[in-house]
Write a protein that holds these residues in place. Sequence first.
Motif, PDB file in Angstrom:
ATOM      1  N   ALA A 222       0.970  -1.292  -0.354  1.00  0.00           N
ATOM      2  CA  ALA A 222       0.519   0.078  -0.068  1.00  0.00           C
ATOM      3  C   ALA A 222       1.018   0.973  -0.228  1.00  0.00           C
ATOM      4  CB  ALA A 222      -0.730   0.380   1.405  1.00  0.00           C
ATOM      5  N   PHE A 223       2.164   1.469   0.759  1.00  0.00           N
ATOM      6  CA  PHE A 223       2.891   2.318   0.799  1.00  0.00           C
ATOM      7  C   PHE A 223       3.388   2.650  -0.344  1.00  0.00           C
ATOM      8  CE2 PHE A 223       7.691   3.832   1.160  1.00  0.00           C
ATOM      9  CZ  PHE A 223       6.769   4.883   1.728  1.00  0.00           C
ATOM     10  N   HIS A 224       3.473   1.797  -1.327  1.00  0.00           N
ATOM     11  CA  HIS A 224       4.278   1.750  -2.887  1.00  0.00           C
ATOM     12  C   HIS A 224       3.114   2.749  -3.559  1.00  0.00           C
ATOM     13  CE1 HIS A 224       6.974  -1.501  -2.833  1.00  0.00           C
ATOM     14  NE2 HIS A 224       8.076  -0.599  -1.518  1.00  0.00           N
ATOM     15  N   LEU A 225       1.930   1.424  -3.779  1.00  0.00           N
ATOM     16  CA  LEU A 225       1.210   2.627  -4.380  1.00  0.00           C
ATOM     17  C   LEU A 225       0.848   4.177  -3.805  1.00  0.00           C
ATOM     18  CD1 LEU A 225      -2.051  -0.729  -4.169  1.00  0.00           C
ATOM     19  CD2 LEU A 225      -0.215   0.152  -6.222  1.00  0.00           C
ATOM     20  N   TYR A 226       0.961   4.350  -3.255  1.00  0.00           N
ATOM     21  CA  TYR A 226       0.871   5.685  -2.549  1.00  0.00           C
ATOM     22  C   TYR A 226       1.409   6.190  -2.998  1.00  0.00           C
ATOM     23  CZ  TYR A 226       1.053   9.977   0.978  1.00  0.00           C
ATOM     24  OH  TYR A 226       1.483  10.994   0.884  1.00  0.00           O
ATOM     25  N   ASN A 227       3.329   6.264  -2.839  1.00  0.00           N
ATOM     26  CA  ASN A 227       4.246   7.074  -3.730  1.00  0.00           C
ATOM     27  C   ASN A 227       4.149   6.947  -4.799  1.00  0.00           C
ATOM     28  OD1 ASN A 227       6.644   7.801  -1.510  1.00  0.00           O
ATOM     29  ND2 ASN A 227       5.415   6.172  -0.474  1.00  0.00           N
ATOM     30  N   ILE A 228       3.819   5.936  -5.303  1.00  0.00           N
ATOM     31  CA  ILE A 228       3.624   6.120  -7.070  1.00  0.00           C
ATOM     32  C   ILE A 228       2.497   6.422  -7.423  1.00  0.00           C
ATOM     33  CG2 ILE A 228       3.666   4.531  -9.117  1.00  0.00           C
ATOM     34  CD1 ILE A 228       5.621   2.551  -7.609  1.00  0.00           C
ATOM     35  N   PHE A 229       1.306   6.484  -7.459  1.00  0.00           N
ATOM     36  CA  PHE A 229       0.406   7.092  -7.933  1.00  0.00           C
ATOM     37  C   PHE A 229       0.097   8.425  -7.316  1.00  0.00           C
ATOM     38  CE2 PHE A 229      -0.362   2.739  -8.944  1.00  0.00           C
ATOM     39  CZ  PHE A 229      -0.125   3.029 -10.574  1.00  0.00           C
ATOM     40  N   VAL A 230      -0.035   8.617  -6.453  1.00  0.00           N
ATOM     41  CA  VAL A 230      -0.143   9.869  -5.288  1.00  0.00           C
ATOM     42  C   VAL A 230       0.884  11.486  -5.113  1.00  0.00           C
ATOM     43  CG1 VAL A 230      -1.145  10.963  -3.215  1.00  0.00           C
ATOM     44  CG2 VAL A 230      -2.120   8.885  -3.454  1.00  0.00           C
TER      45      VAL A 230
ATOM     46  N   PHE B 267      -3.436   4.022   4.844  1.00  0.00           N
ATOM     47  CA  PHE B 267      -3.167   3.939   2.906  1.00  0.00           C
ATOM     48  C   PHE B 267      -3.596   4.195   1.883  1.00  0.00           C
ATOM     49  CE2 PHE B 267       1.857   3.155   5.418  1.00  0.00           C
ATOM     50  CZ  PHE B 267       1.999   4.158   4.894  1.00  0.00           C
ATOM     51  N   THR B 268      -4.619   2.913   2.742  1.00  0.00           N
ATOM     52  CA  THR B 268      -5.887   2.599   1.172  1.00  0.00           C
ATOM     53  C   THR B 268      -6.640   3.818   1.228  1.00  0.00           C
ATOM     54  OG1 THR B 268      -5.279   0.197   2.174  1.00  0.00           O
ATOM     55  CG2 THR B 268      -7.213   1.140   0.535  1.00  0.00           C
ATOM     56  N   TRP B 269      -6.780   4.210   2.214  1.00  0.00           N
ATOM     57  CA  TRP B 269      -7.376   5.678   1.546  1.00  0.00           C
ATOM     58  C   TRP B 269      -6.977   6.501   1.794  1.00  0.00           C
ATOM     59  CZ3 TRP B 269     -12.968   6.537   1.976  1.00  0.00           C
ATOM     60  CH2 TRP B 269     -13.474   7.785   2.127  1.00  0.00           C
ATOM     61  N   ALA B 270      -6.067   7.092   1.110  1.00  0.00           N
ATOM     62  CA  ALA B 270      -5.130   8.096   1.223  1.00  0.00           C
ATOM     63  C   ALA B 270      -5.123   8.004  -0.452  1.00  0.00           C
ATOM     64  CB  ALA B 270      -3.588   8.133   1.184  1.00  0.00           C
ATOM     65  N   ILE B 271      -4.878   6.599  -1.288  1.00  0.00           N
ATOM     66  CA  ILE B 271      -5.493   6.496  -2.748  1.00  0.00           C
ATOM     67  C   ILE B 271      -6.595   5.706  -3.414  1.00  0.00           C
ATOM     68  CG2 ILE B 271      -2.740   5.611  -3.033  1.00  0.00           C
ATOM     69  CD1 ILE B 271      -3.669   2.779  -2.706  1.00  0.00           C
TER      70      ILE B 271
END
Length: 464
Positions: free
Chosen positions: A107-115, A176-180
């Motif tokens: 989830a941290f990866h998705l947050y950094n890459i897409f947000v 982290f999921t809510w952030a993306i």
Amino acid sequence: MASCAADGGCPTDYMAVSISLLAIILLLMRSTWPFLIHKVPRPKGSSFWLPAIQVFASFNLLLSIVMSLNFLKFKRRHWWQSCYIWAVWVEGPLGFGLLLSCRVVQAFHLYNIFVRRRLPPIRSYIFLPLILLPWIGGAAFIHIKKPLNYRCHMTTQWTIPVVCLHALYVAALVGFTWAIHHIEFRFHELKDLWRGILVSTSSIGIWVVAYILNEIHDDIEWLQVATRFLLLSMASIFVLAFFSISSSQPLVSQMSLRKKECQEFGSMGRALGISDPGLLLPRESAPVIDPNEPLDKLLLNKRFRQSFMAFADSCLAGESVHFYEEAHELNKVPVDDSVRRVYMARHIIDKYIVAGATKEVNISHRSRQEILTTSDLAHPDLFKNALNELVQLMKMNLAKDYWSSMFFLQFKESNTRTIDHELEQPAVWNFSPRLSSVRGDDDPFHQEHPSKDRGHSSYNLDLR
């Protein structure tokens, strides 16, 4: 009931163990199915070892519950049967903590890459142990204080902090999921992650209630048997659902057990719906290739690029041309379509830029670091300097030999036949519905393989 409640071996215990064995078998099948059946190539880096660690942590969690709560009737005679090994270390840092930590990393990866639209600032193999530090510290503290009784149970003052630690990691994953949640993903990352959270949170809720009751009320025999059954069965459902509902990488549909999603994509560009660049449309004429033109201009032509790529592959130096091809596809994505640009950019970085990549290209350290430390993965000039370097490299190492190779002669002959065919039969392009789009895999030498395309048979007869 009195004997099995304390020593294990109740009928419900064996039922729960059977459920856990079935869950482990299904988990192993789910993790190996794409590689054994669908022949999906094994990914490198965290894309592979994070799911592998999840399988390992899932097995540890189920085994630790069986060993610490006496599901099987045995006496603790050896040091390796100690409560502190199974109920503290294997169930905590190596079980539930490791399992949740892998998901937090994803989830941290998705947050950094897409947000944030940049690569994660810290590598997974460093970030994962850092997340596990609270679990390791807590396990060491419990091991020193020795609060467990002979049945591996704690008192209330120890149970509440342990449950809070479990809840903290679930909250971090939800955060982290809510952030993306606002990102419009092209694949199933967010949907699958939310679904996994809902399923796992429900099972964790039941699991936590059973855990608290089992730890506190160890004097009520029927409650011990019932909560023990719920603990193992809910943990089995949790680990199976948590892994099966994946949220790892693009092209995850290739790894699905559902036949409707088992598709083959020749490239990331096709998977993202990017139109194949540089193809000759039916009403377009084949351009005349002049070797005196700059190589970067010639490479814009699809037929020439395919021929040049085949020559480069024969020289074991095709990674530069493949990089050019995918970077060219990236330029077809509109600048305002940041999600697709991020998908494509991350794919190119993983395949060509990072050290040890499958097709690592030979670019300067400055250009490589410029890409890896970018603050915007969707930037239109992200690969500009790397492309310029590789084009110059291809001019010096490949272009001179290509003009005297059989690949160029075949391409030149194929291109000439295509132009002559257009002059002889111009109406075919205007009225034949079967030629309204490019055929097959767009082989630039398809004129030489009439068996693959019956549409060219009459043309070959005319040549004879």
